[in-house]
Scaffold this active site. Structure first.
Site, mmCIF file in Angstrom:
data_model
loop_
_atom_site.group_PDB
_atom_site.id
_atom_site.type_symbol
_atom_site.label_atom_id
_atom_site.label_comp_id
_atom_site.label_asym_id
_atom_site.label_seq_id
_atom_site.Cartn_x
_atom_site.Cartn_y
_atom_site.Cartn_z
ATOM 1 N N ALA B 122 0.829 -1.215 0.000
ATOM 2 C CA ALA B 122 0.000 0.000 0.000
ATOM 3 C C ALA B 122 0.862 1.263 0.000
ATOM 4 C CB ALA B 122 -0.928 -0.003 1.209
ATOM 5 N N HIS B 158 2.359 -6.532 -5.482
ATOM 6 C CA HIS B 158 1.964 -7.962 -5.373
ATOM 7 C C HIS B 158 1.485 -8.489 -6.722
ATOM 8 C CE1 HIS B 158 1.945 -7.954 -0.918
ATOM 9 N NE2 HIS B 158 1.333 -6.793 -0.977
#
Lengths: 233, 233
Positions: B122, B158
């Site tokens: 994030a 990711h």
């Protein structure tokens, strides 16, 4: 109210919407087989093509399909609809269009007036309290995350507790636990592909033989096909 | 500007942040080993615990860590920081807090003034143009999807092109294609776990031996370790 909230348009490698035909057949009376279809969640398929695909899939039930985007007045189209269906795709795109076309409230009012609603994937997600438990990518910023609120809880469609080998990103359960940690008063119904919720008046039932889960903060409960979930309404 | 944007805090089953230590060691000068840590993406871990976990992981490099949430004045803490790190967790929670604490702009200004920035997951996502290519669940409605904008493109951390067997939900590539279909002027750097972007002035380089992808609408290009990506700045 009557609603059919499907996890997904397919289960395994079955053809498009085929597993849902018996559920749809049970939802729509013979006088309601003119469907107003909302294709707004479609991004990589044109709304015309999307509407055609749904029409083809539902033809065996004698259902005719009109895309809301092809009507002159979407709000009026909702008000005059015999039945309403909202398809899957990207939830953020769907919500942005529902607000942009100002039909979200009109759909809620119409369904509360006993017009049947069906949705799958994004179309089920948006039928819940909000879209805060979607799996989709936030490709556009919507004016709100609030859903149509036909049911007073969150839906997680395409639910899976699968863990990708060697991957460190969050699992679905991790993500839903984050949601409930930040929003401990909320409730989530997790619908694996092949399952659906059936709402008929004050009765809420789980359809489909894959089962599902009711999640609250710190509590996950397994539910099975035919389970009466009316206490969650 | 100097920045290290890591895909993830782990690769495979390596311990927390261990694979990133050589990259972090290269980023921070000896006078910059006092890190202001932003734990706002943490949801199921307390911000104190999260800060302690990062401090423990970075101790081998002689780095001390202070959580921004433990300072009296977060904006002043940013302005006085020797180096800034933003950790992973839930992107929507992170962005909501960055705006709520009014530090997003302060971080951008500080990093533009040559204070090093590092982020993972994030924390890398939010360093891009916007968070519209996060993988996270929208558990809270943020005031904006706009990121810190240290780099003028989108990041997908990711990144994986894995397809779950028998699952009909969208793959990562499906989701990114939807983003680019709706936003054809945008660009996405896809970072598999173990990779990172290194920004040093006008030079942008891919770190990590897993490679990655540059995505534009209708065009995906494979990139390898050490690849010079400065033309994307």
């Amino acid at each position: 109210m009557r609603a059919l909230l499907l996890s997904a348009s397919r289960v395994g490698d079955t053809p498009y919407l085929v597993h849902a035909l018996p559920f749809i057949d049970a939802l729509l009376k013979s006088t309601e087989r003119e469907l107003l279809f909302v294709p707004y969640a479609g991004v990589t398929i044109s709304w015309d093509d999307y509407t055609g695909k749904v029409a083809e899939a539902l033809a065996p039930l004698g259902i005719t399909v009109t895309g809301i985007h092809s009507t002159d007045d979407p709000i009026m189209a909702v008000r005059q609809a015999k039945a309403i269906a909202v398809g899957g795709g990207n939830t953020f795109r769907l919500v942005t269009e529902l607000y942009g076309q100002q039909v979200l409230g009109a759909i809620r009012d119409k369904v509360q007036g006993d017009t049947p609603y069906m949705g799958w994937s994004a179309g089920s997600n948006v039928a819940g309290k909000s879209v805060r438990t979607t799996n989709d990518m936030p490709i556009v910023y919507p004016p709100s995350f609030d859903g149509i609120n036909l049911v007073p809880f969150q839906i997680n469609p395409h639910f899976t507790d699968y863990v990708q080998p060697g991957h460190n990103g969050e699992t679905r359960s991790d993500r839903l636990n984050e949601f409930l940690t930040l929003n401990p008063q909320e409730r989530v119904v997790c619908l694996p592909e092949g399952t659906a919720l059936s709402l008929d008046g004050n009765k809420l039932t789980l359809l489909g033989d894959k089962g599902g889960y009711l999640m609250r903060f710190g509590d996950t409960q397994r539910i099975e096909e035919g389970c009466d979930l009316s206490h969650w309404l």
